[in-house]
Motif scaffolding. Structure first.
Motif, PDB file in Angstrom:
ATOM      1  N   LEU A  59       2.709 -43.500  30.499  1.00 40.70           N
ATOM      2  CA  LEU A  59       1.281 -43.558  29.313  1.00 40.70           C
ATOM      3  C   LEU A  59       1.718 -42.248  28.410  1.00 40.70           C
ATOM      4  O   LEU A  59       1.700 -40.886  28.747  1.00 40.70           O
ATOM      5  CB  LEU A  59       0.198 -43.743  29.277  1.00 40.70           C
ATOM      6  N   LEU A  60       1.690 -42.795  26.872  1.00 38.95           N
ATOM      7  CA  LEU A  60       1.549 -41.343  25.528  1.00 38.95           C
ATOM      8  C   LEU A  60       0.070 -41.866  24.587  1.00 38.95           C
ATOM      9  O   LEU A  60       1.238 -43.028  23.700  1.00 38.95           O
ATOM     10  CB  LEU A  60       2.396 -41.067  25.212  1.00 38.95           C
ATOM     11  N   ALA A  61      -0.924 -41.382  24.752  1.00 39.32           N
ATOM     12  CA  ALA A  61      -1.819 -42.642  23.700  1.00 39.32           C
ATOM     13  C   ALA A  61      -2.735 -41.048  22.918  1.00 39.32           C
ATOM     14  O   ALA A  61      -2.748 -40.144  23.501  1.00 39.32           O
ATOM     15  CB  ALA A  61      -3.022 -43.348  24.815  1.00 39.32           C
ATOM     16  N   VAL A  62      -2.527 -41.073  21.531  1.00 34.81           N
ATOM     17  CA  VAL A  62      -3.139 -40.506  20.925  1.00 34.81           C
ATOM     18  C   VAL A  62      -4.930 -40.592  21.003  1.00 34.81           C
ATOM     19  O   VAL A  62      -5.461 -42.316  21.267  1.00 34.81           O
ATOM     20  CB  VAL A  62      -3.409 -40.921  18.819  1.00 34.81           C
ATOM     21  N   ILE A  63      -5.467 -39.477  21.359  1.00 32.86           N
ATOM     22  CA  ILE A  63      -7.168 -39.829  21.440  1.00 32.86           C
ATOM     23  C   ILE A  63      -7.369 -39.743  19.644  1.00 32.86           C
ATOM     24  O   ILE A  63      -7.508 -39.164  19.023  1.00 32.86           O
ATOM     25  CB  ILE A  63      -7.703 -39.119  22.056  1.00 32.86           C
ATOM     26  N   ILE A  64      -8.685 -41.037  19.890  1.00 29.10           N
ATOM     27  CA  ILE A  64      -8.683 -40.829  18.321  1.00 29.10           C
ATOM     28  C   ILE A  64     -10.342 -41.272  18.270  1.00 29.10           C
ATOM     29  O   ILE A  64     -11.475 -41.949  19.229  1.00 29.10           O
ATOM     30  CB  ILE A  64      -9.192 -42.699  17.994  1.00 29.10           C
ATOM     31  N   ARG A  65     -10.621 -40.869  17.099  1.00 30.37           N
ATOM     32  CA  ARG A  65     -12.385 -40.248  17.231  1.00 30.37           C
ATOM     33  C   ARG A  65     -12.239 -42.037  16.477  1.00 30.37           C
ATOM     34  O   ARG A  65     -12.160 -41.778  15.691  1.00 30.37           O
ATOM     35  CB  ARG A  65     -13.146 -39.483  15.724  1.00 30.37           C
ATOM     36  N   ASN A  66     -13.443 -42.621  17.136  1.00 34.43           N
ATOM     37  CA  ASN A  66     -13.553 -44.224  16.361  1.00 34.43           C
ATOM     38  C   ASN A  66     -14.833 -43.952  14.641  1.00 34.43           C
ATOM     39  O   ASN A  66     -14.590 -44.929  13.928  1.00 34.43           O
ATOM     40  CB  ASN A  66     -14.772 -44.926  17.010  1.00 34.43           C
ATOM     41  N   GLU A  67     -15.453 -43.166  14.773  1.00 32.20           N
ATOM     42  CA  GLU A  67     -16.015 -42.984  13.950  1.00 32.20           C
ATOM     43  C   GLU A  67     -15.959 -42.678  12.365  1.00 32.20           C
ATOM     44  O   GLU A  67     -15.857 -43.233  10.759  1.00 32.20           O
ATOM     45  CB  GLU A  67     -17.409 -42.044  13.530  1.00 32.20           C
ATOM     46  N   ASP A  68     -14.306 -41.964  12.615  1.00 35.00           N
ATOM     47  CA  ASP A  68     -13.438 -41.830  10.850  1.00 35.00           C
ATOM     48  C   ASP A  68     -12.234 -42.042  11.384  1.00 35.00           C
ATOM     49  O   ASP A  68     -11.672 -41.551  11.193  1.00 35.00           O
ATOM     50  CB  ASP A  68     -13.938 -40.805  10.501  1.00 35.00           C
ATOM     51  N   ASP A  69     -11.460 -42.522  12.621  1.00 35.73           N
ATOM     52  CA  ASP A  69     -10.207 -42.678  12.882  1.00 35.73           C
ATOM     53  C   ASP A  69      -9.681 -41.340  12.860  1.00 35.73           C
ATOM     54  O   ASP A  69      -8.618 -41.476  12.882  1.00 35.73           O
ATOM     55  CB  ASP A  69      -9.645 -43.700  12.076  1.00 35.73           C
ATOM     56  N   GLU A  70     -10.484 -40.448  13.010  1.00 26.91           N
ATOM     57  CA  GLU A  70      -9.417 -38.796  13.810  1.00 26.91           C
ATOM     58  C   GLU A  70      -9.207 -39.052  14.923  1.00 26.91           C
ATOM     59  O   GLU A  70      -8.900 -38.823  15.542  1.00 26.91           O
ATOM     60  CB  GLU A  70     -10.686 -37.842  13.179  1.00 26.91           C
ATOM     61  N   PRO A  71      -7.756 -38.457  14.754  1.00 28.45           N
ATOM     62  CA  PRO A  71      -6.920 -38.098  16.193  1.00 28.45           C
ATOM     63  C   PRO A  71      -7.318 -36.640  16.692  1.00 28.45           C
ATOM     64  O   PRO A  71      -7.158 -36.017  15.586  1.00 28.45           O
ATOM     65  CB  PRO A  71      -5.224 -38.579  15.691  1.00 28.45           C
ATOM     66  N   LEU A  72      -7.678 -36.720  17.318  1.00 26.39           N
ATOM     67  CA  LEU A  72      -8.695 -34.979  18.377  1.00 26.39           C
ATOM     68  C   LEU A  72      -7.737 -35.095  19.773  1.00 26.39           C
ATOM     69  O   LEU A  72      -7.431 -33.953  19.907  1.00 26.39           O
ATOM     70  CB  LEU A  72      -9.703 -35.707  19.272  1.00 26.39           C
ATOM     71  N   GLY A  73      -6.270 -35.550  19.498  1.00 23.84           N
ATOM     72  CA  GLY A  73      -5.298 -35.241  21.073  1.00 23.84           C
ATOM     73  C   GLY A  73      -4.475 -36.407  21.317  1.00 23.84           C
ATOM     74  O   GLY A  73      -4.198 -37.365  20.690  1.00 23.84           O
ATOM     75  N   ILE A  74      -4.228 -35.851  22.724  1.00 22.70           N
ATOM     76  CA  ILE A  74      -3.453 -36.654  23.669  1.00 22.70           C
ATOM     77  C   ILE A  74      -3.725 -36.409  24.817  1.00 22.70           C
ATOM     78  O   ILE A  74      -3.471 -35.704  25.449  1.00 22.70           O
ATOM     79  CB  ILE A  74      -2.042 -36.400  23.556  1.00 22.70           C
ATOM     80  N   VAL A  75      -2.904 -37.989  25.567  1.00 21.46           N
ATOM     81  CA  VAL A  75      -3.556 -38.034  26.310  1.00 21.46           C
ATOM     82  C   VAL A  75      -1.643 -38.508  27.773  1.00 21.46           C
ATOM     83  O   VAL A  75      -1.060 -39.741  26.472  1.00 21.46           O
ATOM     84  CB  VAL A  75      -4.277 -39.182  27.555  1.00 21.46           C
ATOM     85  N   THR A  76      -1.243 -38.195  28.189  1.00 20.98           N
ATOM     86  CA  THR A  76      -0.282 -38.904  28.951  1.00 20.98           C
ATOM     87  C   THR A  76      -0.391 -39.258  30.533  1.00 20.98           C
ATOM     88  O   THR A  76      -0.627 -38.039  31.234  1.00 20.98           O
ATOM     89  CB  THR A  76       0.934 -37.648  28.722  1.00 20.98           C
ATOM     90  N   LEU A  77       0.198 -39.863  30.462  1.00 20.91           N
ATOM     91  CA  LEU A  77       0.495 -40.134  32.155  1.00 20.91           C
ATOM     92  C   LEU A  77       1.934 -39.519  32.438  1.00 20.91           C
ATOM     93  O   LEU A  77       3.240 -40.003  31.454  1.00 20.91           O
ATOM     94  CB  LEU A  77       0.307 -41.671  32.315  1.00 20.91           C
ATOM     95  N   SER A  78       2.211 -39.149  33.378  1.00 22.28           N
ATOM     96  CA  SER A  78       3.368 -38.977  34.279  1.00 22.28           C
ATOM     97  C   SER A  78       4.261 -40.118  34.041  1.00 22.28           C
ATOM     98  O   SER A  78       4.364 -40.674  34.009  1.00 22.28           O
ATOM     99  CB  SER A  78       3.645 -37.825  35.357  1.00 22.28           C
ATOM    100  N   PRO A  79       6.059 -39.682  34.350  1.00 23.86           N
ATOM    101  CA  PRO A  79       6.965 -40.989  34.351  1.00 23.86           C
ATOM    102  C   PRO A  79       6.946 -40.992  35.566  1.00 23.86           C
ATOM    103  O   PRO A  79       6.125 -41.524  36.291  1.00 23.86           O
ATOM    104  CB  PRO A  79       8.019 -40.009  33.842  1.00 23.86           C
ATOM    105  N   GLU A  80       7.689 -42.727  35.737  1.00 23.25           N
ATOM    106  CA  GLU A  80       8.057 -44.007  36.298  1.00 23.25           C
ATOM    107  C   GLU A  80       8.667 -43.390  37.250  1.00 23.25           C
ATOM    108  O   GLU A  80       9.754 -42.688  36.818  1.00 23.25           O
ATOM    109  CB  GLU A  80       8.679 -44.982  35.961  1.00 23.25           C
ATOM    110  N   GLY A  81       8.036 -43.111  38.352  1.00 24.15           N
ATOM    111  CA  GLY A  81       9.261 -42.795  39.739  1.00 24.15           C
ATOM    112  C   GLY A  81       7.979 -41.269  40.415  1.00 24.15           C
ATOM    113  O   GLY A  81       8.844 -40.684  41.529  1.00 24.15           O
ATOM    114  N   SER A  82       7.089 -41.212  39.799  1.00 23.83           N
ATOM    115  CA  SER A  82       6.680 -39.563  40.164  1.00 23.83           C
ATOM    116  C   SER A  82       5.129 -39.851  40.662  1.00 23.83           C
ATOM    117  O   SER A  82       4.632 -41.462  40.385  1.00 23.83           O
ATOM    118  CB  SER A  82       6.675 -38.446  38.918  1.00 23.83           C
ATOM    119  N   LEU A  83       4.383 -39.321  41.383  1.00 26.09           N
ATOM    120  CA  LEU A  83       3.083 -39.955  41.294  1.00 26.09           C
ATOM    121  C   LEU A  83       2.367 -39.522  40.145  1.00 26.09           C
ATOM    122  O   LEU A  83       2.660 -39.055  39.226  1.00 26.09           O
ATOM    123  CB  LEU A  83       2.583 -38.449  41.970  1.00 26.09           C
TER     124      LEU A  83
END
Length: 170
Positions: A59-83
């Protein structure tokens, strides 16, 4: 552009990453010394090299503030095959305002529900009190068996990345 939204609450959405719009701010976040300290890693790639790297995260997702669609950052989840290890980067102007805790909690919920994990991991270095507090506020508890002992990327001194785990509520 309309992005696919993975999960949202009243304040934030986690939405699909779009390289054309998101590569540059993500790269610029990596150039920040606080980000490098938080990851114990020095990003030396050029923007072009960074953009050419394949995305391996589950998962690579952009954190969006809903009130103005402003990108605030990123969240990531490790690759397949890892914890399943969740990580976050907030862009500099949005740090210290509670967005990180809100986004990380939202991402943890999404990962547990959508991927079916029994538990989710995250970590922070011993010097990162803000991340430790965020992890605990999101329900993560210390998992000392997963702690990693490394050397600091600049000083070469020993440093510990403390491991945390969040268990799915039954």
């Amino acid at each position: 552009m309309n992005r696919k939204v993975y999960i949202a609450n009243e304040e934030l959405s986690l939405a699909e990453y779009c390289p054309v719009m998101d590569d540059k701010p993500y790269y610029e976040c990596w150039q920040d010394s606080a980000t490098q300290d938080g990851y114990n890693y020095k990003m030396c790639d050029s923007l072009e090299e960074f953009c050419e790297r394949p995305i391996r995260s589950r998962l690579l997702a952009v954190i969006i503030r809903n009130e103005d669609d402003e990108p605030l950052g990123i969240v990531t989840l490790s690759p397949e095959g890892s914890l399943p290890d969740l990580a976050i980067m907030l862009y500099k102007p949005y740090r210290g305002q509670g967005y990180g805790t809100n986004a990380f909690s939202l991402a943890a919920k999404y990962c547990l529900e959508s991927f079916g994990f029994d538990c989710l991991y995250a970590g922070c270095y011993e010097t990162n009190e803000i991340s430790r507090k965020m992890l605990q506020a999101c329900g993560f508890v210390p998992n000392p068996d997963g702690d990693l002992h490394e050397t600091h990327y600049l000083t070469g001194e020993p440093i510990t990345q403390h491991d945390y785990v969040l268990h799915r509520k039954q």
